[in-house]
Design a protein around this motif. Structure first.
Motif, PDB file in Angstrom:
ATOM      1  N   ARG A 113      19.203   6.364  98.846  1.00  0.00           N
ATOM      2  CA  ARG A 113      17.776   6.713  98.886  1.00  0.00           C
ATOM      3  C   ARG A 113      17.450   7.578  97.675  1.00  0.00           C
ATOM      4  N   GLY A 114      16.177   7.598  97.337  1.00  0.00           N
ATOM      5  CA  GLY A 114      15.747   8.412  96.203  1.00  0.00           C
ATOM      6  C   GLY A 114      15.528   7.590  94.940  1.00  0.00           C
ATOM      7  N   TYR A 115      15.466   8.289  93.808  1.00  0.00           N
ATOM      8  CA  TYR A 115      15.217   7.610  92.531  1.00  0.00           C
ATOM      9  C   TYR A 115      15.814   8.437  91.398  1.00  0.00           C
ATOM     10  N   ARG A 116      15.905   7.794  90.209  1.00  0.00           N
ATOM     11  CA  ARG A 116      16.390   8.442  88.993  1.00  0.00           C
ATOM     12  C   ARG A 116      15.532   7.997  87.814  1.00  0.00           C
ATOM     13  N   LEU A 117      15.285   8.939  86.908  1.00  0.00           N
ATOM     14  CA  LEU A 117      14.569   8.658  85.667  1.00  0.00           C
ATOM     15  C   LEU A 117      15.430   9.154  84.514  1.00  0.00           C
ATOM     16  N   LYS A 118      15.652   8.266  83.526  1.00  0.00           N
ATOM     17  CA  LYS A 118      16.516   8.628  82.399  1.00  0.00           C
ATOM     18  C   LYS A 118      15.834   8.265  81.091  1.00  0.00           C
ATOM     19  N   LEU A 119      15.948   9.195  80.133  1.00  0.00           N
ATOM     20  CA  LEU A 119      15.390   8.971  78.802  1.00  0.00           C
ATOM     21  C   LEU A 119      16.463   9.251  77.763  1.00  0.00           C
ATOM     22  N   ASN A 120      16.704   8.270  76.875  1.00  0.00           N
ATOM     23  CA  ASN A 120      17.603   8.429  75.734  1.00  0.00           C
ATOM     24  C   ASN A 120      16.771   8.368  74.449  1.00  0.00           C
ATOM     25  N   LEU A 121      16.979   9.346  73.606  1.00  0.00           N
ATOM     26  CA  LEU A 121      16.263   9.374  72.336  1.00  0.00           C
ATOM     27  C   LEU A 121      17.252   9.793  71.258  1.00  0.00           C
ATOM     28  N   SER A 122      17.311   8.986  70.149  1.00  0.00           N
ATOM     29  CA  SER A 122      18.304   9.250  69.109  1.00  0.00           C
ATOM     30  C   SER A 122      17.684   9.055  67.726  1.00  0.00           C
ATOM     31  N   PRO A 123      17.364  10.144  67.025  1.00  0.00           N
ATOM     32  CA  PRO A 123      16.994  10.014  65.599  1.00  0.00           C
ATOM     33  C   PRO A 123      18.241   9.646  64.794  1.00  0.00           C
ATOM     34  N   GLU A 124      18.134   8.607  63.950  1.00  0.00           N
ATOM     35  CA  GLU A 124      19.308   8.132  63.227  1.00  0.00           C
ATOM     36  C   GLU A 124      18.953   7.838  61.765  1.00  0.00           C
ATOM     37  N   THR A 125      19.997   7.804  60.974  1.00  0.00           N
ATOM     38  CA  THR A 125      19.869   7.418  59.570  1.00  0.00           C
ATOM     39  C   THR A 125      20.940   6.399  59.256  1.00  0.00           C
ATOM     40  N   SER A 126      20.535   5.286  58.701  1.00  0.00           N
ATOM     41  CA  SER A 126      21.465   4.244  58.308  1.00  0.00           C
ATOM     42  C   SER A 126      21.597   4.240  56.788  1.00  0.00           C
ATOM     43  N   VAL A 127      22.846   4.233  56.356  1.00  0.00           N
ATOM     44  CA  VAL A 127      23.121   4.210  54.916  1.00  0.00           C
ATOM     45  C   VAL A 127      23.806   2.892  54.596  1.00  0.00           C
ATOM     46  N   GLN A 128      23.065   2.009  53.923  1.00  0.00           N
ATOM     47  CA  GLN A 128      23.638   0.738  53.492  1.00  0.00           C
ATOM     48  C   GLN A 128      22.929   0.372  52.195  1.00  0.00           C
ATOM     49  N   GLY A 129      23.459   0.953  51.127  1.00  0.00           N
ATOM     50  CA  GLY A 129      22.792   0.807  49.851  1.00  0.00           C
ATOM     51  C   GLY A 129      21.732   1.876  49.648  1.00  0.00           C
ATOM     52  N   SER A 130      21.014   2.246  50.731  1.00  0.00           N
ATOM     53  CA  SER A 130      19.997   3.294  50.653  1.00  0.00           C
ATOM     54  C   SER A 130      19.900   3.963  52.021  1.00  0.00           C
ATOM     55  N   VAL A 131      19.248   5.106  52.051  1.00  0.00           N
ATOM     56  CA  VAL A 131      19.093   5.856  53.305  1.00  0.00           C
ATOM     57  C   VAL A 131      17.838   5.368  54.014  1.00  0.00           C
ATOM     58  N   ARG A 132      17.978   4.976  55.257  1.00  0.00           N
ATOM     59  CA  ARG A 132      16.860   4.445  56.030  1.00  0.00           C
ATOM     60  C   ARG A 132      16.808   5.177  57.381  1.00  0.00           C
TER      61      ARG A 132
END
Length: 738
Positions: free
Chosen positions: A549-568
């Protein structure tokens, strides 16, 4: 239950009487007359006729007393010898025999011994020592027994029949006995049982009687079949009269009476009274009285009114507040680290629940063979008139090292086996070193983890991970090295929290095969990713591993930087909601909805391992692992010799958004369960999920519920199957799907 009764007692005494003996017959005659020789002797004609016995003179008291021997005052004096006399006795044949006189101080002559008795005893070696044979000594011989049936009357209206049958001596005999005496003995035991059970419900005048009779339709003794009947008569139920508590004053004044859930007029049931007293023992330590002792109750029954006056003595002990921690034994933690665990402050009113919580938290570390927490009186005054009570923590060190492993299987992902070696206290206190390995058909890797639990704060965990992994899936093939760190405030099996969180960093270097749409083929590229993942979970469910019984709420948040030739720089977000509704004690409806988005970067600039994919055991069951979402173009396929292409050779390329929905009906019976389910979802190239082109999978699962969570087996099929999708998918794992 113990009851006091008052009944009069009669004391009987017997006195010892001294009896003096006199001759049974005495012959009296006139002087000058000769004594008669016998009953047949002739009588002299000149003698007057003998008087009849009825006319014999009565001996005067003075003459009788004078004939008695004198009694001396010395009770230790030796007895006087009896006068020796010779009497003529007539033998059975009429012959006269003269007995020799007994001379004082001389033993009488030894009587002759029977010649048979004078013979020597037979030697023991020649004696027949074979024991008598019984029925039990004869092989395959059946002891004589009789059959009987059992019947109980009068207990069904009280709801005691089932309990009686479970404890009955007659029932335990299973309808067989050696003889009728044994049946009767068992029936008498059941009489006492019936009386005890009636008293447990307040029927203290209850009686029971047993009868043994021939079974219906059987002649007495013809077949040995009997019927044992136990008849119970409850009588009038007794109810509580006056209720009195003998105890010291408490704060508040009515604390004990409030926590003793008994009312005047309640039936005097054993379970009801014992439960009420147990409630006092439980609730008072939660309200400042850790040393409470509930005494022996007294119930005075009145058979005229059928009421019982109830008196309960209670020794409350001092009202207490929390002091400080102490410790003894084989120490695992010092006092500094022990003080991380309490959820109470010094001076707070004592509450046994906080003491139990401290003990359970220490047990949850897994570092103890045994740990106890007991309140200790100090005599030191505390706030609000309380006495300060310290908590003694007794530690017994346990093993720190362990091995663990798990195996799972999913269609499209293959077999995955994981093993870990853990030293939970390699870096005290609670600094664990975890070495892990994963070996599967599509992934292999090694990892090392440092984890410190309760790091400066209870349930706060600091984790550092270094890992190397090779993954070979339809969506991508990658060699990945990761260095990550995480600080989390988590739920535990003993304390499920409403709000938990985690945040940290990830530094990832990965070399992956990626489809290049410009080249229309897969190429290898190397990516560097730096991320700051954060997770927040709001949990209103009733169980961490198997919610109903009951409920769950989940939030995932991830600021990221990808480097493949340039920073994005870009961001990843995922929100998930699950709910659990109990239709009945056996049936729970569970649902899940999940949506994710990656924004700020083009899909093709993302490393394939950082994209969203759908399908598999934790997503839409029935479809292969990561097989939902955009695919490579058909032009990338190489036709065979006949010019045909195999659509199952198309590989997914992933997307920047995803949505998923699941619905399950979890039906449980005992330790097993059946779960029909339906899933839906897809992954999309766009930033936000569109909800179009949903793929549906349905199936049924089995559950085996264990003390560490349910074992799951799911079989599913895609409802809107595409070319190349499997017809049936199988999933084996631990834990519910969500």
């Amino acid at each position: 239950m113990v009851f006091s009764t008052r009944r009069p007692t009669l004391l009987l005494a017997a006195s010892a009487l001294a009896l003096a003996g006199v001759p049974a017959t005495a012959q009296w005659q006139k002087p000058g007359t000769a004594p008669a020789r016998g009953p047949d002797a002739p009588r002299d004609a000149r003698q007057p006729p003998a008087q009849d016995a009825a006319d014999a003179p009565i001996v005067p008291d003075a003459e009788f007393d004078a004939a008695l021997p004198a009694i001396g005052n010395d009770i230790n004096a030796p007895l006087e010898p009896m006068p020796v006399a010779t009497q003529d006795r007539e033998t059975a044949t009429g012959a006269v025999a003269t007995q020799p006189a007994i001379v004082p101080g001389q033993l009488p002559a030894v009587a002759p011994v029977d010649p048979v008795l004078a013979q020597p005893l037979e030697p023991l070696s020649a004696f027949d020592t074979t024991p008598l044979q019984t029925v039990a000594d004869v092989k395959h011989a059946d002891a004589p027994e009789i059959a009987y049936a059992t019947e109980v009357r009068g207990l069904d209206p009280l709801g005691l029949t089932d309990e009686f049958n479970s404890l009955s001596a007659l029932r335990e005999g299973k309808g067989k006995a050696a003889n009728a005496t044994q049946v009767s003995a068992r029936a008498r035991e059941d009489e006492a049982l019936a009386v005890r059970l009636m008293k447990s419900l307040g029927y203290y005048d209850g009686t029971a009687v047993s009868t043994i009779e021939s079974a219906p339709g059987e002649a007495q003794g013809a077949t040995g079949k009997l019927r044992a009947i136990v008849s119970a008569t409850p009588g009038t139920i007794y109810r509580l009269g006056a209720i009195a508590i003998n105890a010291q004053p408490t704060v508040p004044a009515d604390l004990i009476r409030r926590e003793l859930p008994l009312r005047e007029g309640d039936p005097i049931e054993a379970a009801r009274i014992q439960g009420a007293e147990a409630n006092v023992s439980l609730k008072l330590p939660q309200q400042g009285y850790p040393f409470v002792k509930v005494g022996e109750r007294d119930v005075l029954l009145d058979d005229a009114t059928h009421k019982g006056d109830y008196t309960l003595p209670v020794d409350t002990g001092p009202r207490a507040s929390f002091g400080v921690l102490r410790t003894e034994g084989d120490r695992v933690f010092d006092l500094k680290h022990l003080n991380v665990f309490p959820r109470f402050e010094q001076g707070q009113l004592y509450d046994a629940r906080m003491t139990d919580d401290l003990r359970q938290a220490l047990v949850a570390t897994g570092l103890f063979n045994g740990v106890g927490v007991q309140p200790v009186r100090t005599g030191v005054p505390g706030p609000d008139g309380t006495e300060q009570v310290d908590l003694m923590v007794r530690q017994t060190k346990g093993p720190f090292k362990s091995l663990a492993g798990s195996v799972g299987f999913q269609t499209g992902q293959g077999v995955t086996a994981e093993g870990t070696f853990t030293n939970r206290n390699r870096f005290p206190p609670e600094g664990a070193l975890i070495l892990g390995a994963i070996a599967g058909t599509q992934q292999q890797g090694l990892s090392g983890t440092f984890r410190r639990q309760n790091a400066g704060k209870r349930d706060r965990t600091v984790t550092l991970i270094a890992s190397a992994l090779r993954a070979n899936y339809d969506a991508f093939e990658a060699f990945t090295g990761t260095l990550s760190g995480r600080i989390s405030y988590d739920s535990t099996p003993i304390w499920q929290k409403k709000l938990t969180y985690a945040f940290g960093f990830e530094l990832v270097g990965t070399n992956e095969r990626v489809f290049d749409f410009d080249l229309n083929r897969r190429v290898r590229r190397t990516y560097g990713v730096f991320a700051l993942p954060t997770q927040v979970l709001f949990d209103q469910s009733n169980d961490l591993l198997n919610p109903t019984r009951g409920y769950r709420l989940k939030l995932n948040l991830s600021p990221e930087t990808s480097v493949q030739g340039s920073v994005r720089p870009y961001g990843r977000a995922l929100v998930e909601a699950t709910g659990y509704y109990p239709v009945s004690d056996s049936l729970v409806i569970a649902g899940r909805a999940r949506a994710g988005s990656i924004f700020g970067i083009a899909r093709d600039d993302l490393a394939p391992s950082r994209r969203y994919y759908g399908g598999g055991g934790g997503s839409v069951r029935g479809f292969g692992f990561q097989r939902l979402g955009p695919f490579e173009p058909l032009s990338s396929l190489v036709p065979d010799e006949e010019g045909r292409v195999n659509l199952s050779d198309l590989r997914p390329v992933g997307g920047r958004s995803i949505n998923e929905f699941s619905l399950e009906a979890r039906y449980r019976f005992g330790d097993f369960g059946i779960v029909p389910f339906i899933d839906a979802g897809n992954a999309y190239e766009s930033v936000m999920p569109t909800g179009k082109d949903l793929r549906f999978g349905a199936g049924i699962g089995g559950r085996l519920y264990t003390n560490f969570g349910p074992m799951r087996v799911d079989i599913a099929t895609p409802l809107n199957r595409r070319a190349g999708d499997p017809r049936v998918a199988l999933y084996l794992s631990i834990g519910q799907a969500f």
